[in-house]
Design a protein around this motif. Structure first.
Motif, PDB file in Angstrom:
ATOM      1  N   GLU A 293      10.267 -19.922  -9.725  1.00  0.00           N
ATOM      2  CA  GLU A 293      11.051 -18.597 -10.126  1.00  0.00           C
ATOM      3  C   GLU A 293       9.749 -17.343  -9.894  1.00  0.00           C
ATOM      4  OE1 GLU A 293      13.886 -18.756  -9.333  1.00  0.00           O
ATOM      5  OE2 GLU A 293      14.403 -20.177  -9.830  1.00  0.00           O
ATOM      6  N   ILE A 294      10.124 -16.372  -9.607  1.00  0.00           N
ATOM      7  CA  ILE A 294       8.657 -15.459  -9.200  1.00  0.00           C
ATOM      8  C   ILE A 294       9.421 -14.247 -10.091  1.00  0.00           C
ATOM      9  CG2 ILE A 294       7.195 -13.986  -8.189  1.00  0.00           C
ATOM     10  CD1 ILE A 294       6.633 -16.566  -8.736  1.00  0.00           C
ATOM     11  N   ASP A 295      10.018 -13.091 -10.760  1.00  0.00           N
ATOM     12  CA  ASP A 295      10.296 -12.091 -11.008  1.00  0.00           C
ATOM     13  C   ASP A 295       9.801 -10.546 -11.110  1.00  0.00           C
ATOM     14  OD1 ASP A 295       8.584 -12.199 -13.655  1.00  0.00           O
ATOM     15  OD2 ASP A 295      10.345 -12.491 -15.018  1.00  0.00           O
ATOM     16  N   TYR A 296       7.805 -11.436 -10.822  1.00  0.00           N
ATOM     17  CA  TYR A 296       7.054  -9.741 -10.612  1.00  0.00           C
ATOM     18  C   TYR A 296       6.834 -10.305  -9.580  1.00  0.00           C
ATOM     19  CZ  TYR A 296       3.614  -6.758 -12.240  1.00  0.00           C
ATOM     20  OH  TYR A 296       3.147  -4.801 -12.845  1.00  0.00           O
ATOM     21  N   VAL A 297       5.872  -9.565  -8.303  1.00  0.00           N
ATOM     22  CA  VAL A 297       4.886  -9.322  -7.042  1.00  0.00           C
ATOM     23  C   VAL A 297       4.065  -7.921  -7.847  1.00  0.00           C
ATOM     24  CG1 VAL A 297       4.215  -9.435  -5.233  1.00  0.00           C
ATOM     25  CG2 VAL A 297       6.205 -11.024  -6.330  1.00  0.00           C
ATOM     26  N   ALA A 298       2.223  -8.632  -7.954  1.00  0.00           N
ATOM     27  CA  ALA A 298       1.775  -7.246  -8.113  1.00  0.00           C
ATOM     28  C   ALA A 298       0.143  -7.577  -7.026  1.00  0.00           C
ATOM     29  CB  ALA A 298       1.023  -6.811  -9.555  1.00  0.00           C
ATOM     30  N   ILE A 299       0.458  -6.793  -6.448  1.00  0.00           N
ATOM     31  CA  ILE A 299      -0.665  -6.435  -5.527  1.00  0.00           C
ATOM     32  C   ILE A 299      -1.328  -5.405  -5.073  1.00  0.00           C
ATOM     33  CG2 ILE A 299       0.413  -8.303  -3.983  1.00  0.00           C
ATOM     34  CD1 ILE A 299       1.126  -6.293  -1.963  1.00  0.00           C
ATOM     35  N   GLY A 300      -2.782  -5.389  -4.877  1.00  0.00           N
ATOM     36  CA  GLY A 300      -3.533  -4.196  -4.841  1.00  0.00           C
ATOM     37  C   GLY A 300      -4.355  -4.224  -6.053  1.00  0.00           C
ATOM     38  N   CYS A 301      -5.188  -4.774  -6.367  1.00  0.00           N
ATOM     39  CA  CYS A 301      -5.867  -5.079  -7.601  1.00  0.00           C
ATOM     40  C   CYS A 301      -7.214  -5.657  -6.307  1.00  0.00           C
ATOM     41  CB  CYS A 301      -5.465  -6.266  -8.536  1.00  0.00           C
ATOM     42  SG  CYS A 301      -7.380  -6.688 -10.116  1.00  0.00           S
ATOM     43  N   PRO A 302      -8.337  -5.400  -6.309  1.00  0.00           N
ATOM     44  CA  PRO A 302      -8.448  -3.908  -6.227  1.00  0.00           C
ATOM     45  C   PRO A 302      -7.858  -2.797  -5.980  1.00  0.00           C
ATOM     46  CG  PRO A 302     -11.079  -5.163  -7.159  1.00  0.00           C
ATOM     47  CD  PRO A 302      -9.552  -6.258  -6.171  1.00  0.00           C
ATOM     48  N   HIS A 303      -8.064  -1.592  -6.213  1.00  0.00           N
ATOM     49  CA  HIS A 303      -6.824  -0.712  -5.750  1.00  0.00           C
ATOM     50  C   HIS A 303      -6.662  -0.551  -4.372  1.00  0.00           C
ATOM     51  CE1 HIS A 303      -5.169   2.739  -8.914  1.00  0.00           C
ATOM     52  NE2 HIS A 303      -5.037   1.604  -8.990  1.00  0.00           N
ATOM     53  N   PHE A 304      -5.782  -0.735  -3.635  1.00  0.00           N
ATOM     54  CA  PHE A 304      -5.768  -0.721  -2.324  1.00  0.00           C
ATOM     55  C   PHE A 304      -6.963   0.063  -0.734  1.00  0.00           C
ATOM     56  CE2 PHE A 304      -1.780  -3.088  -0.669  1.00  0.00           C
ATOM     57  CZ  PHE A 304      -2.490  -4.556  -0.953  1.00  0.00           C
ATOM     58  N   SER A 305      -7.108   0.237  -0.101  1.00  0.00           N
ATOM     59  CA  SER A 305      -7.911   0.500   1.115  1.00  0.00           C
ATOM     60  C   SER A 305      -6.970   1.009   1.936  1.00  0.00           C
ATOM     61  CB  SER A 305      -8.688   0.135   1.851  1.00  0.00           C
ATOM     62  OG  SER A 305      -8.395  -0.687   2.360  1.00  0.00           O
ATOM     63  N   PRO A 306      -6.825   2.141   2.504  1.00  0.00           N
ATOM     64  CA  PRO A 306      -6.138   2.852   3.654  1.00  0.00           C
ATOM     65  C   PRO A 306      -5.921   1.407   4.626  1.00  0.00           C
ATOM     66  CG  PRO A 306      -7.656   4.766   3.464  1.00  0.00           C
ATOM     67  CD  PRO A 306      -8.136   3.705   2.284  1.00  0.00           C
ATOM     68  N   GLU A 307      -7.391   0.746   4.654  1.00  0.00           N
ATOM     69  CA  GLU A 307      -6.743  -0.127   5.915  1.00  0.00           C
ATOM     70  C   GLU A 307      -5.490  -1.631   5.210  1.00  0.00           C
ATOM     71  OE1 GLU A 307      -9.111  -2.948   8.089  1.00  0.00           O
ATOM     72  OE2 GLU A 307     -10.219  -0.976   8.247  1.00  0.00           O
ATOM     73  N   ASP A 308      -6.348  -1.574   3.739  1.00  0.00           N
ATOM     74  CA  ASP A 308      -4.807  -2.562   3.354  1.00  0.00           C
ATOM     75  C   ASP A 308      -3.557  -1.645   2.964  1.00  0.00           C
ATOM     76  OD1 ASP A 308      -7.591  -4.294   2.327  1.00  0.00           O
ATOM     77  OD2 ASP A 308      -7.504  -2.891   0.205  1.00  0.00           O
ATOM     78  N   VAL A 309      -3.611  -0.702   2.710  1.00  0.00           N
ATOM     79  CA  VAL A 309      -2.013  -0.373   3.000  1.00  0.00           C
ATOM     80  C   VAL A 309      -1.654  -0.190   4.372  1.00  0.00           C
ATOM     81  CG1 VAL A 309      -0.612   2.233   2.574  1.00  0.00           C
ATOM     82  CG2 VAL A 309      -2.254   1.631   1.391  1.00  0.00           C
ATOM     83  N   LYS A 310      -2.053  -0.864   5.779  1.00  0.00           N
ATOM     84  CA  LYS A 310      -1.575  -0.251   7.190  1.00  0.00           C
ATOM     85  C   LYS A 310      -1.109  -1.976   6.955  1.00  0.00           C
ATOM     86  CE  LYS A 310      -2.904   1.515  10.987  1.00  0.00           C
ATOM     87  NZ  LYS A 310      -1.892   2.719  11.917  1.00  0.00           N
ATOM     88  N   LEU A 311      -1.670  -3.180   6.424  1.00  0.00           N
ATOM     89  CA  LEU A 311      -1.985  -4.240   6.673  1.00  0.00           C
ATOM     90  C   LEU A 311      -0.140  -4.374   6.413  1.00  0.00           C
ATOM     91  CD1 LEU A 311      -3.767  -5.979   7.819  1.00  0.00           C
ATOM     92  CD2 LEU A 311      -3.942  -7.138   6.192  1.00  0.00           C
ATOM     93  N   VAL A 312      -0.461  -4.644   5.052  1.00  0.00           N
ATOM     94  CA  VAL A 312       0.816  -4.536   3.788  1.00  0.00           C
ATOM     95  C   VAL A 312       2.516  -4.493   4.821  1.00  0.00           C
ATOM     96  CG1 VAL A 312       2.101  -4.542   1.917  1.00  0.00           C
ATOM     97  CG2 VAL A 312      -0.609  -5.443   1.800  1.00  0.00           C
TER      98      VAL A 312
END
Ligand code: F3S
Length: 410
Positions: A293-312
């Motif tokens: 059971e998952i009540d929290y999802v956290a991504i972006g560690c280390p902080h996202f690059s612009p390319e990461d944002v595009k991908l996600v």
């Protein structure tokens, strides 16, 4: 320790009593580590997290006093994440009392002359050191990356020493500022395919456990040109599971590229082979629970690059996150602004996920918000959140987004 005229003036209080006090800290550190002189720093990356969050009111008051004293940062100074999203803290469940204290600290940093990046990846914002530049940076993931990928030179500074460097523009010459302390010690021979940030994070975490403080030298003929962001994750994980501020990577990092013979078998005598089996162990190490059971999802560690944002954003497109699952996608304010122009931020937020800036899952109060089971693709976040009592499922970015949508891990 040999001091220049300017440094002697600092000690004598010519630049004010606050500057003289922080010089004392710096000289003491230099003395402990046997430094023979101070060197000029090109940049400082300041640990706002420790000062603003961990030290609580005392730390904030100290910063405010410094700001009011008239002292100003001499070195170009950027800042690590704080504990709130400055403009959107309410929707993260942060209390007004806590936010008020943080914002007081933010004002003091502004007075002191900090460039308020509030990110652990200031290189995405154009703060790009050159090979050989001396820096005073804090934060595990940031320090290892500037040392390794950019070939700059920084010890792993703490909040007090980085603050002293920001004010005086100097750091003691010891540790990683010296060439002889930067040589590789263990060859890491990767012999299996790595596909995702979570693979690189697992590799970094596993290697850190094995090598401790010995500097690793990666050789990877199967994945010879990993994405920049993959190495950011690997470095963050290495520096989390071990006190490591530096790695080398054949054909990628500058020091090894300039003098490859220095990193060959005649110098680096120890070798660790990473195959399929080792990577299975590495991934298992980061799965701190078996509850699905998952009540929290956290991504972006280390902080996202612009390319990461595009991908996600592409992965979130057309999806809705589970109403019972809180989802954070962490990045800097500057990256968010940039990616608002191209629509990716809107795509992510349309799904119900929150784009969180200035802070992250670890430096904010997320671990105290009652989440039981978190999913992440970050080895560093997994390690810290598990240490703060949150159950962690570790896997690929795709698995995390599926967990965000379904509310369970599959
Ligand atoms: Fe950065 Fe926070 Fe991770 S400071 S490296 S996003 S723990």
């Amino acid at each position: 320790m040999k001091l220049t005229k300017y440094e002697e003036e600092l000690v004598d209080g010519y630049y004010g009593s606050e500057a003289a006090k922080v010089m004392e800290i710096m000289l003491k550190i230099g003395e402990v580590y046997g430094a023979d002189e101070l060197i000029e720093v090109k940049q400082v990356h300041l640990a706002t997290t420790q000062i603003l969050a961990l030290s609580g009111e005392g730390g904030i008051d100290f910063l405010c006093r410094l700001g009011d004293s008239g002292v100003r940062f001499r070195a170009t100074t950027v800042t690590d994440p704080i504990s709130i999203d400055c403009s959107n803290w309410q929707r993260l469940g942060i209390t007004p009392e806590f936010a008020e204290l943080q914002l007081k600290g933010v004002e003091a940093l502004k007075k002191l002359g900090a460039i308020q990046t509030f990110t652990c990846t200031p290189y995405y914002e154009g703060f790009l050191p050159k090979v050989g530049d001396h820096l005073a940076w804090v934060e595990t993931s940031a320090v290892i990356f500037v040392n390794s990928y950019f070939g700059a030179r920084s010890n792993r500074e703490c909040d007090a020493s980085a603050l002293a460097s920001a004010i005086c523009g100097r750091t003691p010459r010891y540790g990683l500022h010296l060439e002889e302390n930067r040589v590789g010690q263990v060859l890491i021979n990767v012999q299996t395919e790595l596909k995702d940030v979570s693979d690189y994070g697992a590799l970094g975490n596993y290697v850190g456990v094995l090598v401790g403080s010995k500097i690793p030298v990666f050789q990877d003929k199967i994945n010879p040109k990993p994405r920049f962001e993959y190495l950011v994750h690997m470095g963050a994980a290495l520096a989390t599971s071990a006190p490591l501020p530096l790695f080398h990577f054949f054909d990628i990092t500058p020091e090894i590229s300039r003098e490859p013979e220095k990193f060959g078998k005649s110098h680096v005598k120890e070798e660790i082979v990473i195959g399929k089996k080792e990577m299975e162990k590495a991934r298992a190490l980061l799965n701190y629970q078996d509850n699905n059971e998952i009540d929290y999802v956290a991504i972006g560690c280390p902080h996202f690059s612009p390319e990461d944002v595009k991908l996600v954003a592409g992965m979130f497109e057309g999806k809705r996150v589970n109403p019972k699952t809180e989802v954070w996608v962490c990045m800097s304010h500057a990256t968010k602004q940039l990616m608002m122009r191209t629509g990716e931020i809107e795509t992510i937020e349309k799904s119900g996920a929150k784009v969180v800036v200035d802070t992250c899952m670890v430096t904010s109060t997320a671990s105290k918000m009652g989440f039981k089971n978190m999913a992440t693709d970050s080895a560093k976040a997994a390690f810290y959140m598990a240490g703060m009592g949150v159950g962690v499922r570790y896997g690929t970015t795709d698995q995390c987004i599926k967990a965000a949508v379904n509310g369970y891990w599959s």
